[in-house]
Design a protein around this motif. Structure first.
Motif, PDB file in Angstrom:
ATOM      1  N   ARG A  55       0.837  -1.193   0.000  1.00  0.00           N
ATOM      2  CA  ARG A  55       0.000   0.000   0.000  1.00  0.00           C
ATOM      3  C   ARG A  55       0.874   1.247   0.000  1.00  0.00           C
ATOM      4  NH1 ARG A  55      -5.397  -0.616   1.613  1.00  0.00           N
ATOM      5  NH2 ARG A  55      -5.970  -2.740   2.245  1.00  0.00           N
ATOM      6  N   VAL A  56       0.513   2.216  -0.845  1.00  0.00           N
ATOM      7  CA  VAL A  56       1.232   3.491  -0.900  1.00  0.00           C
ATOM      8  C   VAL A  56       0.211   4.616  -0.915  1.00  0.00           C
ATOM      9  CG1 VAL A  56       2.915   4.919  -2.118  1.00  0.00           C
ATOM     10  CG2 VAL A  56       3.122   2.418  -2.190  1.00  0.00           C
ATOM     11  N   ASP A  57       0.477   5.643  -0.106  1.00  0.00           N
ATOM     12  CA  ASP A  57      -0.437   6.776   0.024  1.00  0.00           C
ATOM     13  C   ASP A  57       0.258   8.060  -0.422  1.00  0.00           C
ATOM     14  OD1 ASP A  57      -3.080   7.822   1.257  1.00  0.00           O
ATOM     15  OD2 ASP A  57      -1.550   9.078   2.197  1.00  0.00           O
ATOM     16  N   VAL A  58      -0.397   8.794  -1.326  1.00  0.00           N
ATOM     17  CA  VAL A  58       0.142  10.045  -1.837  1.00  0.00           C
ATOM     18  C   VAL A  58      -0.951  11.116  -1.786  1.00  0.00           C
ATOM     19  CG1 VAL A  58       1.937   9.022  -3.265  1.00  0.00           C
ATOM     20  CG2 VAL A  58      -0.367   9.273  -4.203  1.00  0.00           C
ATOM     21  N   ALA A  59      -0.647  12.286  -2.356  1.00  0.00           N
ATOM     22  CA  ALA A  59      -1.634  13.369  -2.422  1.00  0.00           C
ATOM     23  C   ALA A  59      -1.160  14.375  -3.453  1.00  0.00           C
ATOM     24  CB  ALA A  59      -1.799  14.050  -1.062  1.00  0.00           C
ATOM     25  N   ARG A  60      -2.101  15.123  -3.994  1.00  0.00           N
ATOM     26  CA  ARG A  60      -1.738  16.158  -4.955  1.00  0.00           C
ATOM     27  C   ARG A  60      -0.802  17.189  -4.323  1.00  0.00           C
ATOM     28  NH1 ARG A  60      -0.818  15.179  -9.277  1.00  0.00           N
ATOM     29  NH2 ARG A  60      -0.763  17.398  -9.771  1.00  0.00           N
ATOM     30  N   SER A  85      -4.776   8.276  -3.003  1.00  0.00           N
ATOM     31  CA  SER A  85      -4.319   9.654  -3.143  1.00  0.00           C
ATOM     32  C   SER A  85      -5.372  10.581  -2.569  1.00  0.00           C
ATOM     33  CB  SER A  85      -4.019   9.992  -4.609  1.00  0.00           C
ATOM     34  OG  SER A  85      -3.343  11.251  -4.700  1.00  0.00           O
ATOM     35  N   LYS A  86      -5.039  11.868  -2.536  1.00  0.00           N
ATOM     36  CA  LYS A  86      -5.930  12.851  -1.920  1.00  0.00           C
ATOM     37  C   LYS A  86      -5.962  14.129  -2.753  1.00  0.00           C
ATOM     38  CE  LYS A  86      -3.524  12.454   1.949  1.00  0.00           C
ATOM     39  NZ  LYS A  86      -2.820  11.173   1.786  1.00  0.00           N
ATOM     40  N   TRP A  87      -7.081  14.826  -2.655  1.00  0.00           N
ATOM     41  CA  TRP A  87      -7.238  16.102  -3.330  1.00  0.00           C
ATOM     42  C   TRP A  87      -7.746  17.135  -2.319  1.00  0.00           C
ATOM     43  CZ3 TRP A  87     -11.630  19.083  -3.489  1.00  0.00           C
ATOM     44  CH2 TRP A  87     -12.801  18.475  -3.001  1.00  0.00           C
ATOM     45  N   GLY A  88      -7.568  18.399  -2.627  1.00  0.00           N
ATOM     46  CA  GLY A  88      -8.068  19.467  -1.762  1.00  0.00           C
ATOM     47  C   GLY A  88      -7.015  20.501  -1.448  1.00  0.00           C
ATOM     48  N   TYR A  89      -5.779  20.052  -1.247  1.00  0.00           N
ATOM     49  CA  TYR A  89      -4.647  20.964  -1.103  1.00  0.00           C
ATOM     50  C   TYR A  89      -3.878  20.988  -2.421  1.00  0.00           C
ATOM     51  CZ  TYR A  89      -4.619  21.704   3.997  1.00  0.00           C
ATOM     52  OH  TYR A  89      -4.912  22.081   5.277  1.00  0.00           O
ATOM     53  N   ALA A  90      -3.430  22.162  -2.817  1.00  0.00           N
ATOM     54  CA  ALA A  90      -2.550  22.301  -3.977  1.00  0.00           C
ATOM     55  C   ALA A  90      -1.146  22.649  -3.475  1.00  0.00           C
ATOM     56  CB  ALA A  90      -3.060  23.393  -4.907  1.00  0.00           C
ATOM     57  N   VAL A 132     -10.802  13.170   0.212  1.00  0.00           N
ATOM     58  CA  VAL A 132     -10.822  14.596   0.501  1.00  0.00           C
ATOM     59  C   VAL A 132      -9.726  14.851   1.533  1.00  0.00           C
ATOM     60  CG1 VAL A 132     -12.187  16.556   1.287  1.00  0.00           C
ATOM     61  CG2 VAL A 132     -13.319  14.607   0.172  1.00  0.00           C
ATOM     62  N   HIS A 133      -8.839  15.783   1.238  1.00  0.00           N
ATOM     63  CA  HIS A 133      -7.668  15.999   2.078  1.00  0.00           C
ATOM     64  C   HIS A 133      -8.006  16.932   3.243  1.00  0.00           C
ATOM     65  CE1 HIS A 133      -2.968  16.321   1.841  1.00  0.00           C
ATOM     66  NE2 HIS A 133      -3.402  16.006   3.051  1.00  0.00           N
ATOM     67  N   SER A 134      -7.808  16.439   4.460  1.00  0.00           N
ATOM     68  CA  SER A 134      -7.985  17.224   5.682  1.00  0.00           C
ATOM     69  C   SER A 134      -9.365  17.849   5.790  1.00  0.00           C
ATOM     70  CB  SER A 134      -6.904  18.311   5.787  1.00  0.00           C
ATOM     71  OG  SER A 134      -5.644  17.741   6.012  1.00  0.00           O
ATOM     72  N   LEU A 135     -10.364  17.000   5.767  1.00  0.00           N
ATOM     73  CA  LEU A 135     -11.730  17.452   5.981  1.00  0.00           C
ATOM     74  C   LEU A 135     -11.889  17.869   7.448  1.00  0.00           C
ATOM     75  CD1 LEU A 135     -14.524  17.641   4.554  1.00  0.00           C
ATOM     76  CD2 LEU A 135     -15.013  15.367   5.484  1.00  0.00           C
TER      77      LEU A 135
END
Length: 312
Positions: A55-60, A85-90, A132-135
């Motif tokens: 398992r690997v976890d990333v984010a935008r 992966s996650k979205w919400g922060y750029a 959703v990143h950091s709801l």
């Protein structure tokens, strides 16, 4: 299920040159160029895969984490890795250590659609889980029918949709988010929350989620390095008695929670990863766990201290 199969490697510390984790400086390349950080990412992922982690976890917002992961998957040919992966922060740090701002948060339909397109353009296949990143409990998502509908369309396309949480009201956020439905169907079926022996306030809500069939993932399990760089005496004493390291003790406490489906580690290098993986074979006694439980801080105190950590 053995603990290796419950383990995910997060690339927050490796996808960009600056982050708030303590103790990463000695692990990272001296010159944090894109090429050097890509090589460091490959080394960590190679060792994790050899150990059985899938398992690997990333984010935008993790800089080039998705790009590095995609390159590693292509180079190694692994088809059995579960990617979230996650979205919400750029990410807006422009690969600078001294950027005034490193990431900007926005929970809107436009940000979701843009970042989902970026994720799909970067990764070789759609991630198994998109979050959703950091709801937080005051996120506009809760009142945004258009955003909820857009996320439901992703579910219809076969992608699991979840959320991560941060802040002193994580439990409230978890319960509120898991009540969301679109056209009569539950929207979120996965949650990724901060949980460690200093900040365990989300535990009951996460246990409820697990019992309801929601995938529960624990992040920041070593408190952004606080439990490793300057561990509380109890953590240090247990580590010494067990012949192991403070991070292994902190992570073993997370693995001890049966409702935790996945425990994330966020190493900045292979040496940190090896120390983290030692936790998968460490079984703490009931007395150990009771002593560690006494370290719990108030959520507001914990998150106030976390907000003071410096990107570096």
């Amino acid at each position: 299920m053995d603990n290796i199969t419950r383990t995910a490697v997060g690339l927050a510390s490796l996808g960009r040159p600056a982050y708030i984790n303590l103790g990463r400086e000695s692990e990272l390349p001296v010159d944090r160029t894109v090429d050097a950080m890509r090589d460091a990412t490959f080394a960590v992922l190679d060792r994790a895969y050899d150990a059985g982690v899938r398992r690997v976890d990333v984010a935008r917002s993790y800089g080039r984490a998705e790009e590095f992961l995609a390159a590693w998957l292509a180079a190694r040919g692994h088809a059995d890795v579960t990617v979230s992966s996650k979205w919400g922060y750029a990410y807006v740090g422009e690969w600078r250590m001294d950027a005034a701002v490193h990431e900007v948060k926005e929970h809107s339909p436009a940000r979701f659609r843009a970042q989902w397109a970026e994720t799909r353009d970067t990764l070789p296949t759609a991630p198994a889980l998109y979050q959703v990143h950091s709801l937080t409990s005051d996120s506009p998502l809760f009142e945004d029918d258009a955003l909820q509908q857009a996320l439901a369309e992703l579910v219809d396309a076969g992608v699991r949709v979840g959320f991560s949480t941060s802040g002193p009201t994580q439990a409230d956020t978890i319960r509120r988010a898991l009540e969301l439905t679109v056209d009569g169907r539950q929207l979120f079926t996965a949650v990724q929350s901060t949980w460690n022996v200093l900040e365990s306030s989300a535990g009951l809500a996460l246990a409820e989620a697990h019992r309801a069939g929601v995938l529960v993932q624990l992040k920041e399990t070593v408190a952004n390095g606080r439990l490793v760089v300057d561990p509380p005496q109890v953590v240090a004493d247990i580590a010494r008695a067990r012949g192991t390291t403070p991070d292994a003790v902190a992570l073993a406490a997370a693995y001890a929670e049966e409702w935790a489906d996945v425990v994330l580690v966020g190493p900045a290098g292979v040496a940190q990863l090896e120390a983290n993986l030692a936790a998968t074979d460490l079984r703490l006694s009931d007395d150990d766990l009771e002593r560690l439980a006494e370290l719990r801080e108030s959520p507001r105190e914990y998150w106030a201290r976390r907000s003071q950590l410096v990107w570096g």
